[in-house]
Every structure is written in structure tokens, then in C-alpha cells.
Design an enzyme around this catalytic site. Structure first.
Site, PDB file in Angstrom:
ATOM      1  N   ASP A 137      59.353  97.536  57.073  1.00 47.97           N
ATOM      2  CA  ASP A 137      58.462  98.209  56.160  1.00 47.97           C
ATOM      3  C   ASP A 137      58.511  99.687  56.513  1.00 47.97           C
ATOM      4  O   ASP A 137      58.811 100.050  57.641  1.00 47.97           O
ATOM      5  CB  ASP A 137      57.062  97.635  56.381  1.00 47.97           C
ATOM      6  CG  ASP A 137      56.085  98.170  55.366  1.00 47.97           C
ATOM      7  OD1 ASP A 137      56.517  98.393  54.233  1.00 47.97           O
ATOM      8  OD2 ASP A 137      54.921  98.354  55.728  1.00 47.97           O
ATOM      9  N   ASP A 148      52.941  95.677  58.029  1.00 48.36           N
ATOM     10  CA  ASP A 148      51.552  95.767  58.422  1.00 48.36           C
ATOM     11  C   ASP A 148      50.612  95.292  57.329  1.00 48.36           C
ATOM     12  O   ASP A 148      49.513  94.874  57.601  1.00 48.36           O
ATOM     13  CB  ASP A 148      51.197  97.202  58.828  1.00 48.36           C
ATOM     14  CG  ASP A 148      51.552  98.196  57.746  1.00 48.36           C
ATOM     15  OD1 ASP A 148      52.137  97.776  56.729  1.00 48.36           O
ATOM     16  OD2 ASP A 148      51.249  99.383  57.913  1.00 48.36           O
ATOM     17  N   ASP A 191      53.083  92.184  53.123  1.00 42.68           N
ATOM     18  CA  ASP A 191      54.211  91.792  53.972  1.00 42.68           C
ATOM     19  C   ASP A 191      54.077  90.378  54.507  1.00 42.68           C
ATOM     20  O   ASP A 191      55.036  89.818  55.022  1.00 42.68           O
ATOM     21  CB  ASP A 191      54.325  92.752  55.167  1.00 42.68           C
ATOM     22  CG  ASP A 191      54.520  94.176  54.725  1.00 42.68           C
ATOM     23  OD1 ASP A 191      55.296  94.380  53.778  1.00 42.68           O
ATOM     24  OD2 ASP A 191      53.896  95.068  55.309  1.00 42.68           O
TER      25      ASP A 191
END
Lengths: 303, 864
Positions: free
Chosen positions: B207, B558, B562
């Protein structure tokens, strides 16, 4: 630096068992090409040859440190020790787990194996090459010092023949009075030590002679002791001490003695224990040192 | 607060139902998925859903078909940062976007971990080998005439000898050990086996926000005097890094504007904290500018410089930002000649349109086409770097028209908003974390593909990707970001839109339209990939595509968005500080310091585990040959049994145990981060080469050592090797007290048993000794032991422990009888030594050849 650009080589897999056994596409058998198999075979041959050479080399070096007359360890404080065991014959090699001597008086075939075994065992005494006649006090005690010129004393079977334990009489088996050979285990450096005159064990007191190893056979249990009957020892005083100590030479004649069971009961199993007597023989039931067990079973029924 | 049946009611979140009209104001958490029907500067933080770090404006207009993209949707559980508004509840509970993510998360599983697959594979192999060897021996011994019971005992013995007893302990030890080590490096391992998974990882889907970047807007560049300058950054110690411009002239004016035109301020006087980390009020861009101003003005020396500066220019009036005006302005006193200053910031093109002059070093200059061109270039450049650009302008109000004490009216503007003096641009970005670039580089050199999967915009994503070298600078990038329709059917690499380049940026909207084959083709062929504007399900889709491609995928993230991907990934890594609870729950590992660089340590540790397990297995397996061959020689060659079952157990469960476990403590070899990740299909934990090398090379050497000792003891006591052949039956006969040795001595059974015991002890001891040699060579797979060193104290003590243990086994009165051993003479104990040296030398030569000729025949045959 490229992101993960380090490409792996293209890997071709064997798909399934069949292709593993033989893959036509890649020309492989069991996952390898013939060239690869050749390489691997050559590699292993060389590798194992070198390894074997190293191994043999190590053993040869160890071997070189050894004496060819006596082992590195013998006598007191070694595993073999100084307390001899007792052996008996006839012991049939064909039936190694049994210490039973069983025969039928009505059937000569039944004792033939024992007679053959004794014939074979005693045949080594017929070979007198390199031996000498030991008369009187002459004995083997200087043999070790003589080295390669050593000529061990000759053992004569004449006493046994006289006592009716000859091959001709089929060692008494025919009459139901079997003769059993008793011997002491050969131990390099071992000689019998005499008992003090007043401490000769009761069992052999009447026939004990200094320098010899007296023998005494009896039933193992009280019942057997009743059944065993009369036993005659040939020679009377037991195994002659003049053949000791044993050394590793050609045609060493191991001294033996025989015990003849004169009045064995018929059709009864008798458990026999024979002990050897000298000051330096200890009797140990568990490790069976200084004594031997065997069983006798004489039949006279028609089969 | 809802309006139901036309009445205001205060109800709890659980009681909100479809069709309720909710009133929302800043500070609230959105109670359901809500369609906005009325908005006053309503801003929400969607970062937990999409990863966008900026607050998003919500308004009644529908701007997009995608509920996550459109401006009139507020999502359940997001935070309202500013403004007020009203909306109609359209989805509640599990039906909300957030609820569906949670549902997906609970549905996906990643399947068994690579290490458990490997262990399973290992057990299968070793089970088969043990079974085949044991049953062969059983059959042979039955044929050669042993009774059923002793044949069974031998079979069990061989079975036991083949099973590496210490391996479970080693696996657990190395996993636990590494988990502890990782904890020290701020990685919390939730699932023990996950540690190793990281080592086999071949792709990291990371990410962007919060993992690669700091999730903290920071001023990166400014444009003043017609030039783009790089902004000074705040170093770790709170001092500015780099050379700043003197705060004078045009730049000084820009800084004055930036300092004054702000609603942001520091929360507390925590001046001992570095400026970057101080808490602020206001939105991210304002905070960034505030911190930059503080940094420039204080130079890390005078605290609260901004506050003091602002006191010199008290604020008279301010007009907050709104989406129609696209600017915010405030008026301050304290200008030259007691005048007021009007300061303004906003969308650059808007601000430029309001200005007539532009501030330069030579004073204000009228804006002409040349300046407009310069402006456009600077604006495009900064925007192209993925930065968020703000324009600044000011106007010194003439004191005769606006005397001190003039009442400015916000509702009916009585102040000019045109003819301003344009000052410059300030651009901000969420910068990469320090160290991320290095970490990405390390991953790449370790053959791991780093892929960026983000909810953020493609341009920002690409800019960050370039900064951290996920995409190389100056490389051709295929862009799949236009909102055009994809051609029907499948696209392949090198055809159509998928140009033959190394890098690609894929937009989430496009991803939705791609067929599975196309995605697979993208995943397989591009090495530098960025996925932008991805939804939670798409993240999942991407992870699955990589897994289909045979990759072992690690996912970092986070946000709630996700979570499904974290769960699906072979290893999910959540952020400890910024991470949401949902993501932490779905993850296997948590980075407590949110630092991507920790992943590199994780990868290294994981590879160490795999390597060390391999070494440990190689070590343990080797002794099997030395333990099995005595039984085979007993059955086949009729030698008196050279090694007892007891001795085997003493080795396997005694002396071998500690050294085997100590290999888990072994330090890495120096190439550990330079080789590509293992290919899960062929680079097995235990492969044919490992077994062959352990068994056929070292194992055979060990067996020869054992037999050498055995024959040595036999020779010393009078049995020459050639006389031992076929002696088994006589030897084992309990009733036979007259077995003659090579010197004609006759052995009774008890003495033979004693002699055999000392042979067993001798064999045992020489095995212990050659296992020393084996331990030395097992330390490394490629390096020489000289380079590896002897720093593994656990192993060193383990080596001593084997000596101590064997002494205890052999020389403790009473104990050696129970263990069927006998004390040995000093000379006998040394027989194994030349073999141990041989093993060591042999392997050093082998490794040397492997190092010289990587991929050569020796490598192919023996590199496990």
C-alpha cells in the site's frame, strides 16, 4: 536496479510420474539425461573408490600397529579376561541352538551325527606336524620365548582309546555310555594354578593332581543328580596342564579330557553341569565361566 | 441525530434504518452509508477505505458511477472532519461498503503456509525412505532366517534411525527465535509460520499511504521568482536540512502569505518535539504549510516563530475555503503605513486569474503571456510530480480606502478580490518515508518484485513509485489510466495497449474492465507495476492474480480496504501505528513502527529460517546412514551387530539434538539477500539433492568411520575383519561358549557380549565425532566455514555438549550399563577423527567448486 528483473531460468518440469520415468521431450529418464546419468555414475565410482581407499588405508595403518602373534588386548583386565569358559563336544553345528545330546540305542542313525562330529573334532590331533612329544615335566611354558621355532606339545588320544572312548567304539554311544569331550577355552597366557594341598575342593579331592585341571560333572538339579549315575573321567586327573599356556602357533594341540557316563537312565532327560577346577578358575553361573551345561537323553524304545 | 417522520431524534447508531435523514457535523462518525443531500463545507476522511490522505469534500452532486468515487456518498465509519450536512441513509450494517469488506475479509483464507507445505513434503519423503529401507531390511532378515520378533525389532530400529526426531524442535525453535528477534526490530509476528513465509516472498504488494509514505503532507517545492525551488525538509533531529532561501523579496512575500493565510495552528507548545511530528489543527495541506513556515522561520532555533510572526499581523477577517470560490482569504492589519493586507490562497489557476501582477525580485510585474507560460509550466511540472499545488496572492489594501478599524463584511464582500499580486506556488506531497527507497532497493536485489497497490490517484502513485524506485526513472511507462473502454476480449503483453515496456500503471477503473487473462498477462510480464484507485476487492483480485502466477505474495496495508487482501495474501503485514484494527486482525504480522524497511529484515529472517532448517535437516539426516548400515551389514554380511538400537537412540535423541537445534541460531550467509526468492515449485526444503548429498556422500563417510572403529576394536581384541564375515550366528548363540577369534582364543558368550558392547560404544563415539565434522559443514551451504566464523555460541556449546553427553553415557558408572555401553580406551575414541577431518575437507572443496563454478555439475549434483 530493475524491479525484480533478475529473471529466473526457464524451468521445465516433469509433469507426473510417467514423464519422470521417461520424458521424451527432454530425453530424460528418471529426471536425468543419459549424459547426466553417465557423469553421475562416474562421479560416484570415483568417489566411493577414493573413500574405500581411505578406509582401507586407515584400517591398514591400525593393522600395522598390531602384533601378529598376540592381540593387543588379552589377559587380565581385558574383555576376554583370565577366567576360561568350558566347552563340550559333540556340539552339532547343524543345530546350533541346542545343547542336547539325544540318541536312540535302537537306531544307529540317531547317534551318527554325534560320532561324526567327534571324529571331525578329534581329527586335528592326528596331525602331528610341527609338534613335539612332551615327556615327563616337559611342557609348553617356554613356547612364547621360542618365537617362530616354537613346537607345541603333542596331545595323544591313546588314553581315550584305552578307556573305551575310541572312535572304533563310536565313543561309547553304541553302548549307551556316551563319552563327552570337555575342554577349557583357549586364552593366551593362561596356565592353571595349583590348589594348596589342603584346599582342594571336595568334589575332585580324590582325583586331583597338581598341574592339571580337574573336572567334575553332576546333575544340574537334585533330580538330575539322582539320575546321572556313575561318571568316569578320562584321564582321571582331568585336563593336563603341560599344554599351557596357549599361544597362537600352527597346530597347537588343545588339551582335552572326556567324561564317560556309565549308567545313564534310559528315556530320561538328564541336565548335566560340568565344572573345571583349578585355583584360578572361578565359577560363575550367570556368565557361565568355568563350567558348561548340556543335556543327555538316551532312548531305547523302538520308534 | 436523525430526522424521522419530520422530527429530530437522537438515536443510537444501531437503530439507524434505511431512509432516515441524518444530520452530520464535523467530529461525527458516519453512522451508515449516506447519500448527501445538503452540504456546508462537508469534508470526510476516507483514508481507511481508500487510502487517500486528504480530506474529501462531499456535496449533493453525483459525480461518478462508483460509490467510492462519487462526491455525494459518505461511507459508514468514516470520520467527518469539517462542515455540516444532511444525508439519506441508503445502506446499513453489513450491507455498507465497510460491512462488505468485513464480510470478504472473513471469507478469504490464504491456505497453508509455505513452510507447513514444505514440512509436509519433507515428512512424506522421509516417511517413504524410512518405510522402504525398513521394510527391505525386514524382508532380508526374514529371508536370512531371523525369527519374526527380532526382524521386527530391527525394522523398528531402522525406522527410528531414519526419523529425524529433533526436527520439530528445530522448526519451533527457529520460528520462535526469529519471532523474538523480529520483535526487537519492531515486527510483531502474529502467526509463527508467517516469519518463514516472508522469506519465500517473491512479490510484495505494498500500500502506498502510510507504508511507503509518511501519511503526512509535507511541502516539497515552491515556485517563486519564476523558478522552482526544492523546499527545505525537516531532518530527524528537527533541524532543517538543505539550504533555504533567505526569507526576503518575493520569497519573503510568499512566506508571509503562507504564514498568515492559514487556519491551522500547533495544538500544544510541545516545542521539544521535531516540527514534523508536532500535532496541529486544520487540514493536511494547511498543516504542511504551517510546519514548513515554522521550519523556515525558526530555523530550528527559535520556537514558535510562526505564532510570534502572526502576532505582528493580527487577523481582522477571514473567508474560509469553499468549493465554489476554490480559495480562502484573510485580512490582517500590520501592513506598511498601517494598511491592511489581504492574503489569499487557493487553486493556482483561480488565484492567477484573480491577479494582475506578479511579485518578482524587481518588484511587482504585470502578468503577461510569458509569465502565464512560465506559470503553466511550473504548475504542470509540480502536478506531474504528483504534488498538490496551491497558489498564493496578496494585496496591500490602500489605507485611505480601508483605514484601521475598517469593518470588513463577510456576507457582502466590501473588499476587492481582483487585481491581486500573485506571489507563487507551494506544492505538497506525502513524501516517502526515509529508508523506504533503500528497503525497496534491497528487496529488488533480493529478487523480490515490489508492486504498489493504492487507492490514491495514478499520478501521485506514479510519482511516489518513481521516488522510491518502484518504477525506474526515465523508463517508458505504459499507462492504463484513461477512462476509455477496454477492447473486447483479451489483451496480451506487447499487443494493443499493453506496450512492451518494463513498467505499467493501471487505474482501478480500467482494472475493472480487464479480463482475467489480461490481468495475468500484466502480472506476468511487467516488472514495475503500480495499481492506482483500487477498491478492496480489486486488491484481492491483484493478490490472487500474482498467486496464480506462482508468486508468494506479501501484502502490506493499513486501511480497512486492505483487509481482504491482507487475509488472502500468503503473508499479510499490517501497520501498527496507522493501521486500523480490522487490518491488524487480518494480518499475520504487524510492523510496530510502520516502517517498510522492517519488511526487509523480515525477508532476511525468513530466508535464514529456511536456510537453517535446510541445514538442520541435512545435519540430522546424515547420521541415518551410519545408523542403518550396521543393521544392513548384520543382516547381509553376517557381521556381529556393529551398532545397537540403544546407541542409535543415544545419537538421535541425545547428542544430535542440541547441535541440530543450534543450527537454527546460525548466522546468515552473505549472499542471503542477493539471491532470488525460492521457487516454491522446485526449491523445496528437502529435495533429492539434499537427501543424496546427506546420505550418499557424507552419510557414507560417516558409516565408514563407524565401521573403522568397529573393526579397530575387534582387531585389538583378536577378531580380524576377514574372520568376522558370517560370524553372526555363532556370535549370537547364547549357549556357545567357544567362539574362536583370529588368534585361536575362545570366547564365551558373556565376553563376546562385552566386546560387542564396546564396539557399539565405539561406533557411537565415532558417529558423534563425525557428526562434529558434519556440523561444521552444515553451518554453510556455499560459504567456506572460514568466512562464516564460529560466532554461533549456541552451536559451540552444543558441540561441547555432545562431548560431555557422550562422556556421561560412556563413563558414568551404573549409567553405562543401563545404556548398554562400556567405557572405551583413549586410542579407540580417536579413530573417528581422521574421518571427521576428511568430511570437513571434502565439503570445503565441494563448496569451493560451487563458488567458483556456480551452476556447474558439482552445483547441480550437490547443492541442496
Amino acid at each position: 536496479m530493475a524491479n525484480g528483473r533478475a529473471k529466473k531460468e526457464e524451468v521445465d518440469y516433469d509433469h507426473g510420474w510417467k514423464e519422470f520415468l521417461y520424458n521424451k521431450r527432454r530425453g530424460t529418464c528418471l529426471g536425468r539425461t543419459s549424459k547426466s546419468w553417465f557423469q553421475i555414475t562416474v562421479f560416484y565410482i570415483i568417489f566411493y573408490a577414493l573413500l574405500a581407499a581411505f578406509w582401507v588405508g586407515c584400517l591398514a595403518i591400525f593393522l600395522g600397529t598390531l602384533d601378529d602373534k598376540v592381540p593387543r588386548f588379552y589377559g587380565k583386565g581385558t574383555i576376554i579376561g583370565i577366567n576360561p569358559g568350558v566347552g563340550y563336544q559333540p556340539w552339532l553345528k547343524e543345530n546350533p541352538d541346542s545343547t542336547l545330546i539325544k540318541f536312540n540305542l535302537k537306531n544307529p542313525e540317531s547317534w551318527k551325527p554325534y560320532v561324526d562330529q567327534l571324529d571331525g573334532y578329534l581329527s586335528k590331533y592326528k596331525n602331528t606336524n610341527g609338534t613335539r612329544e612332551c615327556v615327563g615335566d616337559d611342557n609348553n611354558s617356554n613356547l612364547l620365548a621360542d618365537g617362530s621355532a616354537a613346537r607345541p606339545c603333542r596331545f595323544s588320544l591313546a588314553d581315550f582309546d584305552k578307556a573305551g572312548c575310541s572312535a572304533a567304539k563310536q565313543y561309547g554311544f553304541k553302548e549307551g555310555k556316551p563319552c563327552v569331550v570337555l575342554s577349557l577355552n583357549r586364552l593366551i597366557g593362561w596356565s592353571p594354578v595349583d590348589f594348596a594341598p589342603n584346599s582342594v575342593p571336595e568334589q575332585v579331592r580324590d582325583r586331583y593332581k597338581n598341574g592339571s585341571i580337574a573336572l567334575h560333572c553332576d546333575g544340574t538339579t537334585n533330580v538330575d543328580k539322582e539320575h546321572i549315575g556313575k561318571t568316569t573321567y578320562v584321564p582321571k586327573e582331568g585336563i593336563s596342564g603341560k599344554f599351557y599356556p596357549y599361544i597362537f602357533v600352527d597346530n597347537y594341540h588343545q588339551p582335552i579330557a572326556m567324561v564317560r557316563f556309565e549308567t545313564l537312565p534310559r528315556n530320561k532327560l538328564v541336565l548335566v553341569e560340568c565344572r573345571a577346577y583349578a585355583l584360578n578358575i572361578e565359577h560363575d553361573i550367570t556368565s557361565r565361566l568355568g563350567l558348561v551345561h548340556f543335556e543327555l537323553f538316551v532312548q531305547d524304545k523302538k520308534e | 441525530m436523525v430526522i424521522r417522520d419530520g422530527q429530530y431524534r437522537d438515536i443510537r447508531v444501531e437503530e439507524v434504518v434505511l431512509g432516515d435523514l441524518v444530520c452530520i457535523s464535523f467530529g461525527d462518525k458516519v453512522p451508515a452509508d449516506v447519500r448527501v443531500i445538503e452540504s456546508k463545507g462537508l469534508k470526510v476522511d476516507n483514508s481507511s477505505l481508500t487510502g487517500e490522505s486528504e480530506p474529501l469534500l462531499r456535496a449533493p452532486e453525483c459525480t461518478h458511477d462508483n460509490p467510492l468515487e462519487t462526491k455525494n456518498m459518505m461511507m459508514f465509519s468514516t470520520n467527518v472532519l469539517e462542515g455540516t450536512g444532511r444525508g439519506i441513509v441508503i445502506r446499513t450494517g453489513d450491507n455498507t461498503v465497510m460491512g462488505r469488506i468485513a464480510a470478504i475479509t472473513s471469507q478469504v483464507t490464504s491456505g497453508p503456509t509455505p513452510i507447513s507445505l514444505e514440512i509436509r513434503h519433507f515428512i512424506r519423503i522421509i516417511g517413504t525412505v524410512a518405510f522402504i529401507v525398513a521394510s527391505t531390511c525386514f524382508i532380508v532378515s526374514m529371508i536370512s532366517g531371523s525369527d519374526l520378533l527380532s526382524a521386527l525389532v530391527f525394522m523398528m530400529g531402522i525406522f527410528v534411525a531414519n526419523v529425524p526426531e529433533g526436527i520439530t524442535a528445530t522448526v519451533t525453535a527457529s520460528l520462535t527465535l526469529t519471532a523474538k528477534k523480529m520483535r526487537k526490530k519492531h515486527c510483531l509476528v502474529k502467526k509463527l509460520e508467517a516469519v518463514e513465509t516472508l522469506g519465500s516472498t517473491s512479490t510484495i504488494c505494498s500500500d502506498k499511504t502510510g507504508t511507503l509514505t509518511q501519511n503526512r503532507m509535507t511541502v516539497a517545492h515552491f515556485w517563486a521568482r519564476g523558478e522552482i525551488f526544492e523546499a527545505v525538509m525537516c531532518g530527524e533531529d528537527g533541524k532543517p536540512t538543505g539550504r533555504g532561501l533567505p526569507v526576503t523579496g518575493a520569497y519573503g512575500d510568499l512566506m508571509r502569505c503562507a504564514t498568515l493565510c492559514s487556519r491551522s495552528d500547533f495544538k500544544e507548545d510541545d516545542t521539544d518535539v521535531p516540527v514534523q511530528k508536532r500535532e496541529t489543527v486544520g487540514d493536511a495541506s494547511e498543516a504542511a504549510i504551517l510546519k514548513y513556515c515554522e521550519l523556515v522561520r525558526s530555523q530550528g532555533v527559535t520556537p514558535n516563530a510562526v505564532r510570534e510572526y502572526r502576532e505582528g499581523y493580527p487577523k481582522v477577517m477571514e473567508q474560509p475555503f469553499n468549493s465554489i470560490n476554490k480559495y480562502q482569504l484573510s485580512i490582517h492589519t500590520g501592513g506598511p503605513n498601517n494598511s491592511h493586507i489581504l492574503v489569499l490562497k487557493g487553486a493556482p489557476e483561480r488565484v492567477l486569474a484573480m491577479s494582475t501582477t506578479m511579485s518578482t525580485e524587481e518588484g511587482p510585474k504585470p502578468i503577461d503571456d510569458n509569465i502565464r507560460k512560465q506559470f503553466q509550466k511550473a504548475y504542470d511540472d509540480l502536478g506531474g510530480m504528483g504534488e498538490r499545488v496551491l497558489g498564493f496572492a496578496e494585496l496591500i489594501l490602500p489605507p485611505d480606502q480601508f483605514p484601521p478599524g475598517f469593518a470588513f463584511d463577510l456576507e457582502n464582500p466590501n473588499y476587492p478580490t481582483a487585481g491581486l499580486n500573485f506571489l507563487g506556488l507551494i506544492s505538497m506531497i506525502d513524501p516517502p518515508r526515509p529508508g523506504v527507497r533503500m528497503a525497496v532497493h534491497l528487496c529488488q536485489s533480493a529478487g523480490i518484485k515490489v508492486v504498489m497497490v493504492t487507492g490514491d490517484h495514478p499520478i501521485t502513485a506514479q510519482a511516489i513509485a518513481k521516488q522510491v524506485h518502484i518504477i525506474d526513472n526515465g523508463i517508458d511507462v505504459t499507462l492504463l489510466i484513461d477512462d476509455t473502454d477496454a477492447p473486447a476480449g483479451e489483451e496480451l503483453y506487447g499487443t494493443g495497449r499493453l506496450k512492451k515496456t518494463e513498467a505499467i500503471v493501471v487505474h482501478g477503473e480500467q482494472l475493472k474492465k480487464l479480463s482475467e487473462t489480461t490481468l495475468d498477462s500484466i502480472v506476468a510480464n511487467y516488472h514495475q507495476v503500480v495499481f492506482a484507485r483500487t477498491s478492496p476487492t480489486q486488491k484481492l483480485q491483484i493478490v490472487e492474480a500474482y498467486q496464480r502466477n506462482g508468486q508468494i505474495v506479501a501484502v502490506t496495508g493499513d486501511g480497512v480496504n486492505d483487509a481482504p487482501a491482507l487475509r488472502k495474501a500468503d503473508i499479510g503485514i499490517a501497520m501498527g501505528i496507522a493501521g486500523t484494527d480490522v487490518s491488524k486482525q487480518a494480518a499475520d504480522m504487524i510492523l510496530l513502527n510502520d516502517n517498510f524497511a522492517s519488511i526487509v529484515t523480515g525477508v532476511e529472517e525468513g530466508r535464514i529460517i529456511f536456510d537453517n532448517l535446510k541445514k538442520s535437516i541435512a545435519y540430522v539426516l546424515t547420521s541415518n546412514i551410519g545408523e542403518v548400515t550396521p543393521f544392513i551389514s548384520y543382516v547381509v554380511f553376517g557381521l556381529p551387530l556393529p551398532m545397537s538400537l540403544m546407541s542409535i537412540l543415544l545419537i538421535d535423541m541425545g547428542t544430535d539434538l542440541w547441535p541440530a537445534i543450534s543450527l537454527a541460531y546460525e548466522l546468515p550467509e552473505n549472499d542471503i539477500m542477493e539471491r532470488p526468492p525460492r521457487d516454491a515449485k522446485i526449491d523445496k526444503l528437502v529435495n533429492a539433492r539434499l537427501i543424496l548429498f546427506s546420505y550418499m556422500h557424507i552419510g557414507v563417510m560417516q558409516a565408514t568411520a563407524g565401521f573403522c572403529t568397529y573393526f579397530f576394536i575387534m582387531m585389538q581384541n583378536g577378531f580380524m575383519p576377514w574372520d568376522l564375515w558370517g560370524l553372526r550366528e555363532q556370535w549370537d548363540n547364547k549357549d556357545l561358549d567357544t567362539v574362536a577369534d583370529s588368534f585361536g582364543q575362545e570366547w564365551c558368550y558373556e565376553s563376546r557380549r562385552q566386546l560387542l558392547r564396546s564396539c557399539h560404544s565405539g561406533f557411537f563415539l565415532s558417529m558423534v565425532m563425525v557428526q562434529w565434522g558434519d556440523l561444521f559443514i552444515s553451518k554453510t551451504r556455499k560459504n567456506s566455514m572460514v568466512t562464516q566464523g564460529m560466532n554461533n555460541m549456541v552451536m559451540n556449546t552444543g558441540m561441547i555438549s555432545t562431548v560431555v553427553l557422550s562422556c556421561i553415557f560412556l563413563y558414568t558408572p551404573g549409567l553405562y550399563n543401563i545404556l548398554a555401553q562400556t567405557p572405551l580406551r583413549m586410542t579407540t575414541t580417536m579413530v573417528g577423527l581422521p574421518f571427521a577431518v576428511l568430511i570437513y575437507m571434502y565439503d570445503e572443496v565441494r563448496k569451493c567448486i560451487i563458488r567458483r563454478h556456480p551452476g556447474g555439475i558439482v552445483y547441480r549434483l550437490t547443492n541442496y
